[in-house]
Design an enzyme around this catalytic site. Structure first.
Site, short mmCIF file in Angstrom:
data_model
loop_
_atom_site.label_atom_id
_atom_site.label_comp_id
_atom_site.label_asym_id
_atom_site.label_seq_id
_atom_site.Cartn_x
_atom_site.Cartn_y
_atom_site.Cartn_z
N GLU A 283 -7.24 4.42 12.59
CA GLU A 283 -6.23 3.83 13.50
C GLU A 283 -5.63 5.29 14.57
O GLU A 283 -6.55 6.30 14.34
CB GLU A 283 -4.97 3.63 12.58
N ASP B 8 0.82 -1.46 0.05
CA ASP B 8 -0.02 -0.04 0.08
C ASP B 8 0.82 1.17 0.03
O ASP B 8 2.06 1.10 0.45
CB ASP B 8 -0.83 -0.05 1.29
#
Ligand SMILES: *[C@@H]1O[C@H](CO)[C@@H](O)[C@H](O)[C@H]1NC(C)=O
Length: 224
Positions: A115, A24
């Protein structure tokens, strides 16, 4: 009979250890050599598209085109800012700036990256408010695309900021970050991780990810 049993056992081991490498990225990586990543074995890439309700990653389009040309299965991700606009507003923003999904067999459902906040771990939200925010995001994404997004998180963050809710474990595939030699405890009632982010480095830039299955399984995830 015995030979069959042994073969079946061997096949089971092969199936359960199947994995597809991927990665990613965001604009931080600059120009990425997608063809080299594909040649080295990568088959998918998750690309930063948006954050909050105003930020778009300046490299998203270049990255998406590069990944497509290299033959990678690809999708976008949204960095959640639960301290900003509502979940549904951020899902709409993501959807209209790269986070869409189409049933072409090579587009992953969008990923919600939720997150540690830049200024506070849980963005000042209670666990109830956080679960409500995520619910609003994933339901809006589902109504826009017909798919539930992937949810990216860590075991610690999910326990701390959602109270370890299992509310999304049957709808949103889990992308679990843990930089270690094994994936560790799976939070939130998910039976397993769909993708494991095992390292914050990757030969061709970004983070290393592993799809928990074989290439046919990855294609099924893309196809819905
Ligand atoms: C969180 O949920 C998982 C199940 O997904 C469980 O194994 C774990 O013990 C839970 N953690 C806490 C702190 O309750």
């Amino acid at each position: 009979m015995k030979a069959f049993t042994v073969l079946a056992a061997a096949l089971h081991i092969a199936a359960s250890s199947a994995a597809v490498p991927g990665f990613d990225i965001s604009h931080y990586q600059g120009t990425v050599n997608f063809a080299a990543a594909y040649s080295s074995g990568a088959r998918f890439v998750i690309i930063k598209a948006t954050e909050g309700s105003t930020y778009t990653d300046p490299k998203f389009s270049d990255n998406y085109v590069g990944a497509t040309n290299a033959g990678l299965i690809r999708g976008g991700y949204h960095f959640a800012r639960p301290d900003g606009a509502s979940g549904s507003a951020q899902a709409q923003f993501f959807h209209s700036h790269g986070g869409g999904w189409s049933a072409d067999g090579r587009t992953l459902p969008g990923m919600l990256d939720i997150e540690y906040g830049p200024t506070s771990t849980c963005y000042g939200l209670s666990t109830t408010a956080m679960v409500n925010w995520i619910t609003d995001f994933v339901n809006e994404y589902h109504s826009l695309t017909g798919r539930y997004p992937l949810i990216y998180t860590t075991n610690d963050w999910w326990r701390t900021c959602t109270g370890n809710t299992s509310k999304f474990s049957t709808t949103c595939p889990l992308v679990l970050a843990r930089y270690a030699s094994s994936v560790g405890t799976i939070p939130g009632g998910w039976p397993y991780q769909t993708i494991w982010q095992s390292s914050d480095s990757y030969t061709y830039g970004g983070d290393s990810d592993t799809f928990n299955g074989d290439l046919a399984g990855l294609k099924r995830l893309a196809s819905g």
